[in-house]
Design a protein around this motif. Structure first.
Motif, PDB file in Angstrom:
ATOM      1  N   ARG A   4       3.226   4.209  -5.811  1.00 62.94           N
ATOM      2  CA  ARG A   4       3.032   5.507  -5.152  1.00 62.94           C
ATOM      3  C   ARG A   4       1.556   5.799  -4.904  1.00 62.94           C
ATOM      4  O   ARG A   4       1.201   6.639  -4.091  1.00 62.94           O
ATOM      5  N   ARG A   5       0.676   5.084  -5.629  1.00 64.56           N
ATOM      6  CA  ARG A   5      -0.765   5.289  -5.481  1.00 64.56           C
ATOM      7  C   ARG A   5      -1.432   4.174  -4.709  1.00 64.56           C
ATOM      8  O   ARG A   5      -2.634   4.246  -4.429  1.00 64.56           O
ATOM      9  N   SER A   6      -0.694   3.118  -4.409  1.00 62.55           N
ATOM     10  CA  SER A   6      -1.289   1.939  -3.784  1.00 62.55           C
ATOM     11  C   SER A   6      -0.471   1.525  -2.575  1.00 62.55           C
ATOM     12  O   SER A   6       0.722   1.791  -2.482  1.00 62.55           O
ATOM     13  N   SER A   7      -1.113   0.845  -1.661  1.00 56.96           N
ATOM     14  CA  SER A   7      -0.422   0.279  -0.514  1.00 56.96           C
ATOM     15  C   SER A   7      -0.151  -1.190  -0.797  1.00 56.96           C
ATOM     16  O   SER A   7      -1.073  -1.936  -1.154  1.00 56.96           O
ATOM     17  N   VAL A   8       1.119  -1.610  -0.690  1.00 56.25           N
ATOM     18  CA  VAL A   8       1.475  -3.000  -0.940  1.00 56.25           C
ATOM     19  C   VAL A   8       2.276  -3.530   0.244  1.00 56.25           C
ATOM     20  O   VAL A   8       2.837  -2.765   1.037  1.00 56.25           O
ATOM     21  N   ALA A   9       2.361  -4.860   0.351  1.00 56.13           N
ATOM     22  CA  ALA A   9       3.116  -5.472   1.441  1.00 56.13           C
ATOM     23  C   ALA A   9       4.607  -5.262   1.266  1.00 56.13           C
ATOM     24  O   ALA A   9       5.350  -5.098   2.247  1.00 56.13           O
ATOM     25  N   GLY A  10       5.062  -5.267   0.015  1.00 56.56           N
ATOM     26  CA  GLY A  10       6.485  -5.085  -0.239  1.00 56.56           C
ATOM     27  C   GLY A  10       6.800  -5.248  -1.712  1.00 56.56           C
ATOM     28  O   GLY A  10       5.932  -5.620  -2.524  1.00 56.56           O
ATOM     29  N   LEU A  11       8.055  -4.956  -2.070  1.00 54.53           N
ATOM     30  CA  LEU A  11       8.518  -5.044  -3.444  1.00 54.53           C
ATOM     31  C   LEU A  11       9.782  -5.885  -3.495  1.00 54.53           C
ATOM     32  O   LEU A  11      10.675  -5.726  -2.655  1.00 54.53           O
ATOM     33  N   VAL A  12       9.864  -6.760  -4.474  1.00 57.09           N
ATOM     34  CA  VAL A  12      11.106  -7.460  -4.795  1.00 57.09           C
ATOM     35  C   VAL A  12      11.499  -6.996  -6.195  1.00 57.09           C
ATOM     36  O   VAL A  12      10.832  -7.338  -7.174  1.00 57.09           O
ATOM     37  N   LEU A  13      12.538  -6.192  -6.271  1.00 62.25           N
ATOM     38  CA  LEU A  13      12.960  -5.585  -7.527  1.00 62.25           C
ATOM     39  C   LEU A  13      14.226  -6.277  -8.011  1.00 62.25           C
ATOM     40  O   LEU A  13      15.257  -6.248  -7.335  1.00 62.25           O
ATOM     41  N   ILE A  14      14.155  -6.892  -9.172  1.00 62.48           N
ATOM     42  CA  ILE A  14      15.275  -7.651  -9.707  1.00 62.48           C
ATOM     43  C   ILE A  14      15.889  -6.877 -10.875  1.00 62.48           C
ATOM     44  O   ILE A  14      15.230  -6.636 -11.873  1.00 62.48           O
ATOM     45  N   GLU A  15      17.142  -6.457 -10.691  1.00 59.45           N
ATOM     46  CA  GLU A  15      17.821  -5.636 -11.689  1.00 59.45           C
ATOM     47  C   GLU A  15      16.882  -4.531 -12.202  1.00 59.45           C
ATOM     48  O   GLU A  15      16.637  -4.421 -13.409  1.00 59.45           O
ATOM     49  N   PRO A  16      16.350  -3.724 -11.302  1.00 58.42           N
ATOM     50  CA  PRO A  16      15.359  -2.726 -11.724  1.00 58.42           C
ATOM     51  C   PRO A  16      15.967  -1.662 -12.622  1.00 58.42           C
ATOM     52  O   PRO A  16      17.012  -1.084 -12.309  1.00 58.42           O
ATOM     53  N   ALA A  17      15.304  -1.404 -13.742  1.00 57.31           N
ATOM     54  CA  ALA A  17      15.790  -0.419 -14.704  1.00 57.31           C
ATOM     55  C   ALA A  17      15.239   0.969 -14.376  1.00 57.31           C
ATOM     56  O   ALA A  17      14.676   1.652 -15.234  1.00 57.31           O
ATOM     57  N   LEU A  18      15.426   1.381 -13.136  1.00 55.66           N
ATOM     58  CA  LEU A  18      14.932   2.684 -12.678  1.00 55.66           C
ATOM     59  C   LEU A  18      16.008   3.748 -12.925  1.00 55.66           C
ATOM     60  O   LEU A  18      16.555   4.346 -12.005  1.00 55.66           O
TER      61      LEU A  18
END
Length: 220
Positions: free
Chosen positions: A70-84
């Motif tokens: 939320r504070r940084s700009s990134v190319a993308g995220l790969v979330l594996i079984e994210p515990a959100l």
């Protein structure tokens, strides 16, 4: 073309040990210090991210990633079984899990590590508490009694709006499927890769999913 890939471990193995099938010699592997809080982890990650970074995060590692993204700009995220878990509060499976862990943690806080493990072990590792194995499992129980919890950190689904994301689950646990569905509803790509339960990244098909996702980033 993605040139910077940052891998964030979950609650078990750390650093490159958590990603044994990654062959990229230029990959960067996070290894959080033992005892680091989720907030501290998020702060550390925010200093590592650049607009060209593709971030891979497994399980609870997705929590500090969400806080940092939320504070940084990134190319993308790969979330594996994210515990959100904060994204799916109110769902029956999510609340059941949180309720059981809360009860177990209360036992631990009262000094009853054995009672804590009797509740937590069946939830997290399958199989009932076995008194004959207690001496062997006591160090593991003590570690889980003090590990970070993946909820209560202010993570909201809108934090990842506009960030290209691929969410991969193993199709074995309702909690992770619910969380992934919530992310998909906000625009994330969604994939199920069955056969390795909580570690779909260890399956051969994972590489292809990531390649397709990276190709989509190049197009966009």
């Amino acid at each position: 073309m993605i040139r910077d890939r940052l891998y964030v471990h979950g609650g078990g193995r750390r650093g490159a040990d958590a990603w044994p099938h990654v062959l990229d010699p230029h990959a960067r592997f996070v290894s959080f210090a033992a005892g680091a809080s989720i907030v501290d982890q998020g702060d550390a990650l925010a200093r590592e991210l650049t607009p060209g970074t593709l971030v891979f995060a497994h399980s609870i590692g997705a929590v500090p990633v969400a806080l940092a993204a939320r504070r940084s700009s990134v190319a993308g995220l790969v979330l594996i079984e994210p515990a959100l878990y904060d994204l799916a509060r109110g769902h029956e499976a999510i609340e059941r899990h949180i309720g059981i862990v809360t009860e177990a943690r209360a036992r631990a806080s009262a000094g009853d590590i054995r009672g804590f493990w009797a509740i937590l072990r069946p939830l997290m590792f399958g199989g009932p508490f076995d008194d004959a194995r207690w001496h062997e499992e006591q160090p593991l129980a003590a570690r889980w009694a003090s590990t970070n919890l993946p909820w209560g950190h202010g993570v909201r689904d809108r934090m990842l709006d506009g960030v290209p994301a691929l969410v991969v689950t193993g199709g074995w646990n309702e909690e992770y499927e619910v969380i992934a569905d919530r992310l998909a509803a906000r625009g994330a790509r969604r994939a199920v890769l069955a056969g390795a339960e909580h570690r779909p990244q260890d399956l051969p098909g994972f590489t292809g999913l990531v390649a397709e996702f990276e190709a989509s980033l190049a197009v966009s």
